[in-house]
Every structure is written in structure tokens, then in C-alpha cells.
Design an enzyme around this catalytic site. Structure first.
Site, PDB file in Angstrom:
ATOM      1  CB  CYS A   1      -0.994   0.235   1.574  1.00 54.74           C
ATOM      2  SG  CYS A   1      -1.903   1.508   1.643  1.00 54.74           S
TER       3      CYS A   1
ATOM      4  CB  CYS B   1      -3.300   3.561  -5.218  1.00 56.40           C
ATOM      5  SG  CYS B   1      -4.748   2.920  -5.135  1.00 56.40           S
TER       6      CYS B   1
HETATM    7  N1  DGL Z   1      -3.932   0.416  -2.033  1.00 54.67           N
HETATM    8  C1  DGL Z   1      -4.036   1.679  -1.206  1.00 54.67           C
HETATM    9  C2  DGL Z   1      -3.137   2.377  -1.922  1.00 54.67           C
HETATM   10  O1  DGL Z   1      -1.660   1.643  -2.504  1.00 54.67           O
HETATM   11  C3  DGL Z   1      -4.740   2.932  -0.675  1.00 54.67           C
HETATM   12  C4  DGL Z   1      -6.586   2.874  -0.660  1.00 54.67           C
HETATM   13  C5  DGL Z   1      -6.812   3.299   0.032  1.00 54.67           C
HETATM   14  O2  DGL Z   1      -7.024   2.266   1.344  1.00 54.67           O
HETATM   15  O3  DGL Z   1      -7.453   4.333  -0.122  1.00 54.67           O
HETATM   16  O4  DGL Z   1      -2.119   3.587  -1.667  1.00 54.67           O
END
Ligand code: DGL
Length: 281
Positions: free
Chosen positions: A85, A199
Site C-alpha cells: 500500500c 496506488c
Molecule cells: N491500496 C492503497 C495504496 O496503495 C490505498 C487505498 C486506500 O485505502 O485509500 O495506496
């Protein structure tokens, strides 16, 4: 046959890899890890109780990630942790590394490869609003792409759309088109040639996004580099398996039992994840 002293001593049991995200985004990283390290069991952890991360304040997110990772490591035995993430990694890695005694790999925006790839010098950065605003992201740009124009767009809507897709719901293509138009409008010179999907949710929408964007725009992410890093760390810790076990057991764990989490069953099965746990945190 004799073995050189420097070659890694293979383990009998392949190391378990804990892959963590706020939701389904980390599956885009898990997929790359599975391709590179097919014998290793994965625990895919989604902090769906606190989803989305991209709209949360920094202090509350640091506290939350600390707590959830702590509980996960009490419940599951993992040899390596992947914070799959960008929103969490660009904020919490120093805290986690100071506390935990296992190798940790974080996912951060692929600014460096984008700067190496661009010919026009104009790079797009599509991320959560939090990642776009992080000092860490600005530092990456200053360090690796000082000569580039970086056009950033933060979107939580895209995160939501990726979740919907994996639940088998219809994708809002009009919303995707609006986001694409917004991004391209900011490119005043019309020369952006590389777009960083910063993301982990966004590679899950790669085809749908590509349909809305100029065909010559290259979409890149950090997934493959993360898988390579995990392999490197496992090798240097002597944790590569003795032989390829063809069917490691992968499981997913959610921090809240919800109908939305349950609806992800078929998508998770598509990633080879058959077991679902709930650990209410
Ligand atoms: N998948 C996450 C990222 O790479 C974040 C998504 C979220 O919960 O806002 O930033």
C-alpha cells in the site's frame, strides 16, 4: 556433490509472506509475488475495517497500521512483511521497522523507473489524495525526477471502483472517463508519456484505465520490483524453498466481517486464495 559455503542453505518449508493493504489493492502485488515465488504461502491481509486509507489523517493511520500489523503477527507466523500500500508505506515504514524484527518491504510510487522511461520529461502520478500530498512522495520526485514535470492526481474514487470490480459489480466507466479527462487536461503540453499507478488498487483497473487514456501512454507500477525485492531478501536470509511445492496454501484475512468482504470470495479464488479468516480489529 559438494556445496559452496556461500550458497544459501534451502529451508525445508518455504517462508510465509504476509502481504498487507487497506483493501484488495495489495492483490496486484501478491500476483507478482506469486509469479516470481510460486512455492511460498501468502497471507493476504486487508484492513477493511479502516478502509480507505487514502482519506485518513497521518497520526491515526500510523497508530492503526501499527496495531493491525502487531495483531496479525501475533496470530500468523510470517517470515517477511510486504506493506502493499503506497498510502501506508510512504508514512509508516520507519515506525514499523523500528518496532518489528522481520524484513519489511514497502511499496512506494515508481517515480525512479518513470523518470528513466520518459522521453518527453512529463510524468503522470495517479495515487490516493494522501500519497499525492506526502512529503515522502515529493522527496522521491526531487531525488529521482528533478528534471521532469510531474502531473499528480489524487483519487479515492478509483480505489472504490477497484474494490467494486473485484466484488463482481459493474464498473462505473463514466467515472473512469472523468478521471482520465481530468488527468490529461492537466497535461498542458500534451506530452505525458508515462503514468505511474501509485496506488496498488490501480493496476487492478489497468485495462479499463488504458481504454480511457491515449494509447501511447505507458502505465507503470511497482509490483514487479517489489516481488524482486522480496525474492532478494528471502535469498539473503536463506529462506528460499528447497524445491518448488506446487500448491502452497494461501489465505486471506479481513479485519471486519462484512458482506463486501464475503463477496470477494470468487476474486480471491482467482488469486489462488481459498481460505478466508476474520480477525476483528
Ligand atoms: N491500496 C492503497 C495504496 O496503495 C490505498 C487505498 C486506500 O485505502 O485509500 O495506496
Amino acid at each position: 556433490m559438494s556445496q559452496s559455503h556461500s550458497s544459501p542453505v534451502p529451508q525445508a518449508k518455504p517462508a510465509t509472506i504476509l502481504v498487507f493493504d487497506s483493501g484488495v489493492g495489495g492483490l496486484s502485488v501478491a500476483r507478482e509475488i506469486q509469479q516470481r515465488l510460486p512455492a511460498h504461502p501468502l497471507i493476504y491481509a486487508s484492513d477493511n475495517a479502516f478502509f480507505p486509507y487514502g482519506t485518513k489523517g497521518e497520526d491515526e493511520l500510523i497508530t492503526r497500521v501499527d496495531k493491525v500489523i502487531g495483531e496479525l503477527l501475533l496470530r500468523y507466523q510470517a517470515e517477511i512483511l510486504v506493506i502493499a500500500c503506497n498510502t501506508a508505506s510512504t508514512l509508516t515504514l520507519p515506525h514499523l521497522r523500528a518496532k518489528l524484527d522481520l524484513p519489511i518491504v514497502g511499496v512506494v510510487p515508481a517515480i525512479k523507473p518513470a523518470a528513466q522511461l520518459t522521453k518527453s520529461g512529463v510524468i503522470g502520478l495517479l495515487a490516493t489524495p494522501a500519497t499525492v500530498a506526502r512529503p515522502y512522495t515529493h522527496e522521491l520526485i526531487r531525488e529521482y525526477a528533478p528534471q521532469c514535470d510531474v502531473i499528480s492526481l489524487g483519487s479515492s474514487e478509483l480505489v472504490e471502483i477497484a474494490e467494486q470490480k473485484l466484488r463482481g459489480e459493474n464498473i462505473d466507466r463514466a467515472a473512469l472517463a472523468t478521471i482520465a479527462v481530468k488527468l490529461m487536461q492537466a497535461d498542458k503540453t500534451k506530452t505525458m508519456d508515462v503514468l505511474v499507478l501509485a496506488c496498488t488498487h490501480f493496476p487492478l483497473l489497468r485495462e479499463e484505465l488504458a481504454q480511457q487514456l491515449p494509447s501511447e501512454l505507458k502505465l507503470i507500477d511497482s509490483g514487479e520490483a517489489i516481488a524482486r525485492r522480496v525474492e532478494f531478501l528471502l535469498t539473503s536470509h536463506n529462506k528460499l524453498p528447497a524445491s518448488d511445492d506446487p500448491r502452497p496454501l494461501h489465505r486471506a484475512v479481513f479485519t471486519k466481517h462484512t458482506p463486501q468482504a464475503q463477496a470477494l470470495g470468487p476474486a480471491l479464488a482467482g488469486f489462488g486464495i481459498q481460505h478466508l479468516d476474520y480477525l476483528e480489529i
